[in-house]
Write an enzyme that holds these catalytic residues in place. Structure first.
Site, PDB file in Angstrom:
ATOM      1  N   ASN A  79     -15.056   3.374   1.071  1.00  0.00           N
ATOM      2  CA  ASN A  79     -13.588   3.424   1.152  1.00  0.00           C
ATOM      3  C   ASN A  79     -13.099   4.383   2.235  1.00  0.00           C
ATOM      4  O   ASN A  79     -11.900   4.515   2.447  1.00  0.00           O
ATOM      5  CB  ASN A  79     -12.949   3.765  -0.205  1.00  0.00           C
ATOM      6  N   SER A  99       0.823  -1.223   0.000  1.00  0.00           N
ATOM      7  CA  SER A  99       0.000   0.000   0.000  1.00  0.00           C
ATOM      8  C   SER A  99       0.855   1.271   0.000  1.00  0.00           C
ATOM      9  O   SER A  99       1.832   1.395   0.746  1.00  0.00           O
ATOM     10  CB  SER A  99      -0.905   0.012   1.230  1.00  0.00           C
ATOM     11  N   ASP A 148     -13.920   7.432  -4.103  1.00  0.00           N
ATOM     12  CA  ASP A 148     -13.370   6.990  -5.395  1.00  0.00           C
ATOM     13  C   ASP A 148     -14.051   7.698  -6.573  1.00  0.00           C
ATOM     14  O   ASP A 148     -13.392   8.044  -7.564  1.00  0.00           O
ATOM     15  CB  ASP A 148     -13.535   5.479  -5.576  1.00  0.00           C
ATOM     16  N   LYS A 163     -14.451  -3.521   1.311  1.00  0.00           N
ATOM     17  CA  LYS A 163     -15.241  -2.342   0.921  1.00  0.00           C
ATOM     18  C   LYS A 163     -16.753  -2.570   1.071  1.00  0.00           C
ATOM     19  O   LYS A 163     -17.504  -1.631   1.269  1.00  0.00           O
ATOM     20  CB  LYS A 163     -14.930  -1.936  -0.518  1.00  0.00           C
ATOM     21  N   GLY A 171     -14.839  -3.642 -17.398  1.00  0.00           N
ATOM     22  CA  GLY A 171     -14.896  -4.213 -16.053  1.00  0.00           C
ATOM     23  C   GLY A 171     -16.172  -3.775 -15.353  1.00  0.00           C
ATOM     24  O   GLY A 171     -16.749  -2.727 -15.682  1.00  0.00           O
ATOM     25  N   SER A 182      -0.650   4.141   0.674  1.00  0.00           N
ATOM     26  CA  SER A 182      -1.420   5.097   1.488  1.00  0.00           C
ATOM     27  C   SER A 182      -0.644   5.674   2.670  1.00  0.00           C
ATOM     28  O   SER A 182      -0.771   6.881   2.941  1.00  0.00           O
ATOM     29  CB  SER A 182      -2.725   4.444   1.973  1.00  0.00           C
TER      30      SER A 182
END
Ligand code: NAP
Length: 288
Positions: free
Chosen positions: A101, A26, A116, A80, A142, A28
């Site tokens: 999120n 990650s 997002d 999520k 997708g 983040s």
């Protein structure tokens, strides 16, 4: 979409973090630590890897948000959707997307939000030539978690959206979430034919195709020539320039990877938790 101007009593030190599994790679912590420093705030950003089967671990962590020990959490795969039943309320955006999120406490209630969608649309307009990027027709590849946020953002921005999915039923479920809009669905295996014979101007890759280690893969065949007005947005950000984006740029098309969306969704969450609007360029340079 949800605005972050809600009133929250902010603590003097911000304890932030990310729930997901696995979390080894990650970015983040670096992004949010840079934001804390840039805004001259005390605090930290921790990783909380919680196994998909560990429901108690999830509950215990959320109890620490409820008690105020943790100021706010980001949520990533596979939690999520798992966290939703454990929260008190969802913002309208999280409700519509069906995924969370960002978690924060407001009026003693655990709130789930999703940054997002706003992160995507803001970065789409920043990264591409916005003169071309006026709402028109978009093709989204997708139908998973990120596609839901992208489709929601595009529909709200006035786009006509077609989803290309290899499991049609997944795309149908996604379309059912937005009953007030006309969404087109096409089979992933025939989207190239669709791409050649329709007039979309935005192609969004919301599949993991092209992500490290499969950096030689692209959803588009090399020999396909798209209209010079086509804009490509690839949610994949690792590598920094995916094959899809590299090939599009070689054709002279406007193209971006999802790094800007990653930064923007993080900045929006940070603003909710701290009340500070962090500098995107410093957050970006922390991972460059
Ligand atoms: P996800 O929920 O697993 O959805 C992935 C979607 O892609 C599913 O519809 C999946 O179909 C489809 N797919 C996977 N491999 C495929 C293939 N070879 N051919 C055709 N379709 C395929 O994943 P996600 O959370 O949406 O993430 C998708 C990508 O976006 C990841 O690379 C992720 O890192 C990136 N992402 C970026 C950001 C950002 O901030 N830039 C944010 C979120 C996600 P099946 O269900 O049939 O497998």
């Amino acid at each position: 979409m949800h605005q972050s101007s809600i009133f929250i009593l902010h603590p003097s030190s911000f304890h932030l973090g990310l729930i997901g599994y696995p979390l080894g790679h990650s970015l983040s912590p670096r992004i949010h630590t840079a934001a804390l420093q840039a805004c001259r705030l005390q605090g930290d950003y921790s990783l909380f890897p919680i196994h998909p089967d560990d429901q108690q671990g999830l509950k215990d962590l959320l109890a620490r948000v409820r008690s105020g020990e943790i100021t706010g959490l980001n949520v990533t795969i596979p939690h999520k959707q798992n966290v939703i039943p454990l929260l008190d309320e969802l913002t309208p955006t999280a409700q519509a997307i069906g995924a969370v999120n960002t978690i924060y406490l407001r009026d003693n209630k655990l709130i789930g939000h999703n940054t997002d969608a706003q992160g995507f649309i803001t970065d789409l307009k920043r990264a591409t030539n916005s003169a071309f990027c006026t709402p028109h027709s978009a093709l989204v590849l997708g139908a998973g978690g990120s596609a839901r946020a992208v489709v929601y953002a595009l529909l709200n921005d006035g786009w006509n959206v077609t989803i290309a999915a290899r499991r049609i039923e997944q795309a149908q479920q996604l379309a059912l979430s937005f009953p007030n809009y006309q969404l087109q669905i096409t089979n992933y295996s025939s989207f190239i034919f669709y791409a050649k014979h329709s007039s979309f101007i935005l192609l969004v890759n919301a599949t993991p195709i092209g992500m490290t280690p499969n950096i030689d893969q692209s959803p588009l065949p090399e020999n396909i020539t798209l209209s010079q007005h086509t804009i490509i947005y690839d949610l994949v950000y690792n590598p920094r320039e995916t094959k899809l984006v590299k090939d599009a740029r070689a054709q002279g098309l406007s193209a971006a990877t999802g790094l800007g969306m990653l930064i923007e969704q993080a900045a929006l969450a940070f603003e909710i938790w701290t009340g500070h609007n962090p500098p995107r360029e410093i957050m970006l340079s922390s991972i460059s």
